[in-house]
Design a protein around this motif. Sequence first.
Motif, short mmCIF file in Angstrom:
data_model
loop_
_atom_site.label_atom_id
_atom_site.label_comp_id
_atom_site.label_asym_id
_atom_site.label_seq_id
_atom_site.Cartn_x
_atom_site.Cartn_y
_atom_site.Cartn_z
N ALA A 1 -18.75 -6.42 -12.98
CA ALA A 1 -18.30 -6.45 -11.59
C ALA A 1 -17.87 -7.85 -11.18
CB ALA A 1 -19.41 -5.96 -10.67
N LEU A 2 -16.72 -7.91 -10.51
CA LEU A 2 -16.25 -9.17 -9.93
C LEU A 2 -16.57 -9.22 -8.44
CD1 LEU A 2 -12.72 -9.44 -11.58
CD2 LEU A 2 -14.69 -10.92 -12.03
N TYR A 3 -16.42 -8.08 -7.76
CA TYR A 3 -16.68 -8.05 -6.32
C TYR A 3 -16.83 -6.62 -5.84
CZ TYR A 3 -16.60 -9.58 -1.45
OH TYR A 3 -16.95 -9.84 -0.16
N PHE A 4 -17.64 -6.45 -4.81
CA PHE A 4 -17.79 -5.18 -4.10
C PHE A 4 -17.37 -5.41 -2.66
CE2 PHE A 4 -20.93 -5.30 -7.45
CZ PHE A 4 -21.02 -4.01 -7.94
N SER A 5 -16.74 -4.41 -2.06
CA SER A 5 -16.29 -4.58 -0.68
C SER A 5 -16.16 -3.24 0.03
CB SER A 5 -14.94 -5.29 -0.64
OG SER A 5 -14.53 -5.52 0.70
N ARG A 6 -16.30 -3.31 1.35
CA ARG A 6 -16.00 -2.15 2.19
C ARG A 6 -14.50 -2.07 2.50
NH1 ARG A 6 -20.57 0.15 3.86
NH2 ARG A 6 -22.49 -1.07 3.71
N ALA A 7 -13.82 -3.16 2.25
CA ALA A 7 -12.37 -3.21 2.46
C ALA A 7 -11.66 -2.51 1.30
CB ALA A 7 -11.90 -4.66 2.56
N PRO A 8 -10.41 -2.09 1.51
CA PRO A 8 -9.64 -1.47 0.43
C PRO A 8 -9.19 -2.51 -0.59
CG PRO A 8 -8.31 -1.60 2.42
CD PRO A 8 -9.68 -2.06 2.80
N ILE A 9 -9.88 -2.57 -1.72
CA ILE A 9 -9.53 -3.53 -2.77
C ILE A 9 -9.34 -2.80 -4.09
CG2 ILE A 9 -10.67 -5.51 -1.70
CD1 ILE A 9 -13.03 -5.01 -3.66
N PRO A 10 -8.48 -3.35 -4.99
CA PRO A 10 -7.53 -4.42 -4.74
C PRO A 10 -6.36 -3.93 -3.88
CG PRO A 10 -7.23 -3.58 -6.94
CD PRO A 10 -8.42 -2.87 -6.38
N TRP A 11 -5.68 -4.85 -3.23
CA TRP A 11 -4.59 -4.54 -2.31
C TRP A 11 -3.27 -4.97 -2.93
CZ3 TRP A 11 -4.45 -2.28 2.56
CH2 TRP A 11 -3.28 -2.48 3.32
N ARG A 12 -2.37 -4.00 -3.14
CA ARG A 12 -1.08 -4.34 -3.74
C ARG A 12 -0.26 -5.19 -2.77
NH1 ARG A 12 1.05 -2.06 -8.02
NH2 ARG A 12 -0.15 -0.14 -7.83
N ARG A 13 0.09 -6.38 -3.17
CA ARG A 13 0.74 -7.33 -2.26
C ARG A 13 2.17 -6.92 -1.91
NH1 ARG A 13 2.47 -13.59 -3.64
NH2 ARG A 13 3.71 -13.91 -1.76
N ASP A 14 2.92 -6.49 -2.90
CA ASP A 14 4.34 -6.21 -2.69
C ASP A 14 4.65 -4.74 -2.96
OD1 ASP A 14 4.99 -8.92 -2.10
OD2 ASP A 14 4.83 -9.35 -4.24
N PRO A 15 4.30 -3.87 -2.02
CA PRO A 15 4.56 -2.44 -2.23
C PRO A 15 6.03 -2.12 -2.09
CG PRO A 15 3.80 -2.81 -0.01
CD PRO A 15 3.71 -4.14 -0.71
N VAL A 16 6.41 -0.97 -2.60
CA VAL A 16 7.79 -0.50 -2.45
C VAL A 16 8.10 -0.28 -0.99
CG1 VAL A 16 9.43 1.33 -2.99
CG2 VAL A 16 7.81 0.54 -4.74
N SER A 17 7.12 0.31 -0.28
CA SER A 17 7.28 0.54 1.15
C SER A 17 6.20 -0.22 1.89
CB SER A 17 7.15 2.04 1.47
OG SER A 17 7.07 2.24 2.87
#
Length: 254
Positions: A153-169
């Motif tokens: 494990a690197l990290y646990f979070s309640r946030a949506p991770i990992p977050w794609r920085r450059d999505p198509v939309s």
Amino acid sequence: MDFKVVIPARLGSTRLPRKVLREIAGKPLVRHVWEAARGSGAQQVVIATDDATVADAARQFGAEVWLTAATHQSGTDRVNEVARAAGWASDSIVVNLQGDEPLMPPALVREAAQLLTDDASADIATLAHPLHALEDWLNPNVVKLVMDRRGYALYFSRAPIPWRRDPVSVTKASAHMPASLAYRHIGLYAYRVGSLAQFSELPPSELEQCEALEQLRALTHGFRIRVGITDNPPPRGVDTEEDLSAVASLMVGR
């Protein structure tokens, strides 16, 4: 494989009073958890509680019970008290199975213990499963995690991770969800008794307090958490009346 299971079972619950003694399919909730633990192949299963009412109920269905201090801040501390009082060896493996998980598959309890048995460099082992539903990924009550290439494990979070920085939309949240990297943490832990003792002596970390996730204390202090991936996650635990009804319906359907 030799391992033990401790089930922390606190009677006090803010959202669902007397939760562990509420009946599901004619049995107290904690009995279902105990039966799952017994089915895992553990050499010893202990219910750890600070309440005599829970202790009496557990003894009636044949469980081994330890009365622990009422001052513990977490179930992990309760597990540590049992391990210390029982004199378990520092290299023994103990699984912390929460007392509100009546549908936890016994195979997953054993899998967590097996992960730690097979990995001498890990201090703790836990499980996760791939996330596919956007609403779960965005839900702060669903804990997400990210891992390194070796499965630690690197990290646990309640946030949506990992977050794609450059999505198509950029207009849809779903475009930010990298489906192949999104995992939900399953709150089941296997510890080496020595690591458990060290962990329990540490003060809460800032990251832990920020996210309200105890496992971040372990990462902050350099503990190695091995993560196993399963495609068969457990159904929901019980935190509310709605959860209780849903679990009861699932058990009737079995």
